[in-house]
Design a protein around this motif. Structure first.
Motif, mmCIF file in Angstrom:
data_model
loop_
_atom_site.group_PDB
_atom_site.id
_atom_site.type_symbol
_atom_site.label_atom_id
_atom_site.label_comp_id
_atom_site.label_asym_id
_atom_site.label_seq_id
_atom_site.Cartn_x
_atom_site.Cartn_y
_atom_site.Cartn_z
ATOM 1 N N CYS A 260 2.741 5.893 22.528
ATOM 2 C CA CYS A 260 3.067 4.605 22.852
ATOM 3 C C CYS A 260 4.541 4.023 22.164
ATOM 4 O O CYS A 260 4.648 4.406 20.929
ATOM 5 C CB CYS A 260 1.830 3.666 22.147
ATOM 6 S SG CYS A 260 2.075 1.875 22.485
ATOM 7 N N ASN A 262 5.426 0.526 22.338
ATOM 8 C CA ASN A 262 5.138 -0.746 22.167
ATOM 9 C C ASN A 262 5.368 -1.249 20.852
ATOM 10 O O ASN A 262 6.157 -2.452 20.508
ATOM 11 C CB ASN A 262 4.088 -1.402 22.858
ATOM 12 C CG ASN A 262 4.124 -1.220 24.417
ATOM 13 O OD1 ASN A 262 5.232 -1.127 24.997
ATOM 14 N ND2 ASN A 262 2.827 -0.871 24.875
ATOM 15 N N CYS A 264 3.312 -2.781 18.674
ATOM 16 C CA CYS A 264 2.637 -4.115 18.354
ATOM 17 C C CYS A 264 2.170 -4.049 16.984
ATOM 18 O O CYS A 264 1.838 -2.924 16.398
ATOM 19 C CB CYS A 264 1.081 -4.058 19.375
ATOM 20 S SG CYS A 264 1.281 -3.954 20.968
ATOM 21 N N TYR A 266 0.029 -4.757 14.638
ATOM 22 C CA TYR A 266 -1.228 -4.265 14.093
ATOM 23 C C TYR A 266 -1.717 -2.782 14.342
ATOM 24 O O TYR A 266 -2.832 -2.483 13.934
ATOM 25 C CB TYR A 266 -2.370 -5.257 14.913
ATOM 26 C CG TYR A 266 -2.621 -5.309 16.404
ATOM 27 C CD1 TYR A 266 -2.994 -3.961 16.805
ATOM 28 C CD2 TYR A 266 -1.924 -6.151 16.977
ATOM 29 C CE1 TYR A 266 -2.866 -4.228 18.516
ATOM 30 C CE2 TYR A 266 -1.745 -6.221 18.360
ATOM 31 C CZ TYR A 266 -2.382 -5.132 19.078
ATOM 32 O OH TYR A 266 -2.256 -4.944 20.435
ATOM 33 N N CYS A 267 -0.934 -2.407 15.315
ATOM 34 C CA CYS A 267 -1.193 -0.975 15.976
ATOM 35 C C CYS A 267 -0.853 0.362 15.200
ATOM 36 O O CYS A 267 0.305 0.567 15.117
ATOM 37 C CB CYS A 267 -1.241 -1.016 17.212
ATOM 38 S SG CYS A 267 -1.985 0.403 18.104
HETATM 39 FE FE1 SF4 Z 1 0.691 0.720 21.949
HETATM 40 FE FE2 SF4 Z 1 -1.267 -0.106 20.133
HETATM 41 FE FE3 SF4 Z 1 0.186 -1.950 21.512
HETATM 42 FE FE4 SF4 Z 1 -1.865 -0.267 22.827
HETATM 43 S S1 SF4 Z 1 -2.326 -1.774 21.187
HETATM 44 S S2 SF4 Z 1 0.107 -1.124 23.638
HETATM 45 S S3 SF4 Z 1 -1.630 1.456 21.870
HETATM 46 S S4 SF4 Z 1 0.664 -0.472 19.988
#
Ligand code: SF4
Ligand code: 5AD
Length: 589
Positions: A260, A262, A264, A266-267
């Motif tokens: 991934c 992205n 985010c 928290y992830c």
């Molecule tokens: Fe990627 Fe985690 Fe966001 Fe899902 S929640 S898009 S796995 S960073």
């Protein structure tokens, strides 16, 4: 001697610097760590039996030479064919790489990606001569495929390791020593910490290191700890056909991309599973074709961001066409260009077998261009079910989460999807109690749940993860009891709304793919409708609509029409009308 021995292997990996094109296999010797329990090293009796230990140990002690490093680093970076036993590194013989009928017990934790990883790991070990067992007591090797997404998931693994510790220490000396391995996200996140904390763990393999399992286990045979936790830029296991765990299964998961980009806030996923990379379209189509030939009736395309799929492996498709994001959505990374996109893949996959249902998970809301929505609407065998993880109903929290959209953009997308795909079933993920979430933010999430009325929901209390942006920049300031109270409130509202949404099916006829007997009653069967809701109905004789002279009973893998008589937040109930086919019948009200 240094406690670590490093072997360079040729593969593109995430390590930066002068050795950027190689990955490391770390081998730790138990002699270098006197605290390693004696059970981790083979008993003298076993050493004699095998007759290889001394020889192996001295080869390992000498370690690979600098020439070995250079030689292996200069090998072209192509993946070995999984049907062949890989050339052994200089400290192992081909014979040592073989499983020698050792029995492997695999235990899976976490998401569907991990279920698929388990099948990949098993496929690799099976080719090396290992046997599989579902009986823990019978196992010679126990491998846990782990999850790190929340603290609780990791705690479950630590507890399990304590149980396995006693199994290992009670092992009869007449048997080969029990080897224990941690695979997947937790191996990646904690690396050596696991080896140091739980000395009985013999091997660690991160999500991109399953090809090395035979090597790691071969090293562990001699009582050494072994680890490969390197992330790759291109590993998709495209050539490894996962072995279906249950031969009677009606559906299968097909991994189409990994990782991934992205980020985010928290992830932990981008840190445990690495950068986004897609599997070549041709290898996906080949796998789906094989599954269709085996008679499977449902395929779920899998990935962390399944609809961000982008196969750049064929040069002619690498044009400069930039990506269409959903309206009002942005990314945390530089715009990507070209490649074969998700709409192309979905189109191709859905043409393979009109009787095979196609699902996909988990998508990101940013990557839903109209081509994808139209395809879902048009094709009978692409399920009209979309997972649209919202995470929060507050634009302020969404910004802190770095989701790349506001509440308004998300709601507009929901309306657009509902207009484009009438009757679409929606599901979502939500996090309660993210850093700085106020009561007002929480109420915004409650109101989003009411506004959208999802059919299926996955709700979690926020769990701070080290390494993430939130860990470095934000404060985990919502007390645990507040997180849990908010989570309870979200669950209650979700259930109320899902019950309302599911009650709209009462009186309708649903096309159900039969899975097998219901868990609650042997007199009932269980299956799923197009929207992925569980449907329970009595196992009764019925007409076969494809041959009206026949009276039949539903079997796993059959499509049947079920008239819905009641609904709860999670299940539909009804009575079966007839056996049918996917292309000849659709649900109606
Ligand atoms: Fe990627 Fe985690 Fe966001 Fe899902 S929640 S898009 S796995 S960073
Ligand atoms: N805490 C709680 N839930 C999380 N998720 C991801 N990271 C965290 C975290 N740190 C949830 C998100 C994601 C789902 C797979 O898990 O809702 O969509």
């Amino acid at each position: 001697m240094h406690p670590f021995q490093c072997v360079l292997r040729a593969r593109r990996c995430l390590r930066r610097g002068p050795l950027a094109s190689v990955s490391w296999l770390l081998l730790r010797t138990c002699r270098a760590h006197s605290s390693v329990p004696s059970s981790a090293c083979p008993s003298p009796q076993r050493q004699q039996e095998d007759g290889v230990w001394k020889d192996f140990s001295s080869r390992l002690a000498t370690g690979p030479t600098f020439q070995d490093f250079l030689r292996s680093a200069s090998v072209p970076p192509e993946q070995p064919s999984s049907s062949e036993v890989e050339d052994p590194p200089p400290y192992l013989t081909v014979d040592e790489l073989l499983g020698r009928q050792r029995r492997v017990y695999l235990e899976t934790y976490g998401c569907q990606m991990n279920v698929n990883d388990t099948e990949i790991a098993w496929s690799i070990l099976q080719k090396s001569g290992y046997l599989r067992t579902s009986n823990l007591q019978e196992a010679d090797v126990i491998l846990l495929v782990t999850c790190s997404i929340r603290e609780k998931a990791e705690q479950t693994i630590w507890n399990r390791l304590h149980q396995l510790k006693s199994l290992k220490s009670k092992r009869l000396r007449s048997r080969v020593p029990l080897r224990i391995g941690i695979l997947g996200c937790m191996a990646e996140r904690l690396k050596e910490e696991i080896l140091n904390r739980e000395k009985m763990v013999d091997i660690l393999a991160g999500p991109d290191a399953y090809r090395d399992l035979p090597q790691l286990l071969a090293v562990a045979e001699s009582g050494q700890q072994a680890a490969n936790v390197l992330l790759s830029l291109d590993e998709t296991y495209a050539d490894v056909m996962p072995v279906q765990t249950s031969p009677s299964a009606t559906s299968a998961f097909v991994s189409i991309m990994r990782g991934c980009d992205n980020m985010c806030s928290y992830c932990i996923v981008p840190f445990t599973r690495g950068r986004e990379r897609s599997r070549p379209v041709a290898s996906i189509l080949e796998e789906v074709r094989k599954l269709s030939e085996q008679g499977l009736k449902e395929v779920t395309l899998l990935g962390q961001n399944v609809n961000s799929f982008r196969d750049n492996s064929e040069v002619q498709f690498n044009n400069a066409v930039s990506t269409n994001l959903s309206r009002g959505f942005s990314t945390n990374y530089k715009a990507k260009q070209g490649g074969l996109r998700f709409a192309h893949l979905l189109d191709q996959v859905s043409r393979i077998d009109p009787e095979m249902r196609i699902r996909f998970t988990s998508p990101h809301p940013k990557d839903f261009p109209d081509e994808v929505l139209q395809l879902i609407r048009e094709r009978d065998n692409i399920c009209k079910q979309i997972h649209l993880p919202a995470q929060s109903g507050s634009s302020r929290v969404l910004e802190a989460m770095r989701r790349g959209y506001s509440r308004e953009a998300y709601v507009e997308l929901i309306h657009h999807i509902r207009e484009s795909i009438p009757g679409v079933s929606l599901s979502s993920d939500f996090i309660a109690g993210f850093c700085g979430e106020t009561e007002e933010d929480h109420l915004q999430t409650v109101s989003l749940l009411r506004e959208v009325q999802y059919n299926i929901g996955f709700l979690f209390a926020y769990s701070m993860r080290q390494k993430t942006r939130a860990y470095h920049r934000l404060k985990d300031d919502i007390p645990e009891e507040v997180k849990l109270r908010r989570l309870e409130e979200l669950i209650t509202v979700f259930r109320e709304e899902a019950t309302k949404a599911n009650k709209s099916f009462v009186g309708c006829t649903q096309l159900v793919l039969v899975e097998g007997p219901s868990k609650r009653s042997a007199a009932d069967l269980c299956g799923r409708n197009d929207g992925n809701l569980k449907v329970i109905f009595a196992d009764a004789e019925m007409e076969d609509a494809t041959d009206s002279r026949l009276r039949v009973r539903a079997q796993p893998g059959d499509y049947v029409l079920v008239k819905i008589t009641s609904a709860s937040s999670q299940t539909l109930k009804g009575h079966v009308l007839c056996k049918t086919t996917l292309k000849d019948s659709t649900a109606y009200c």
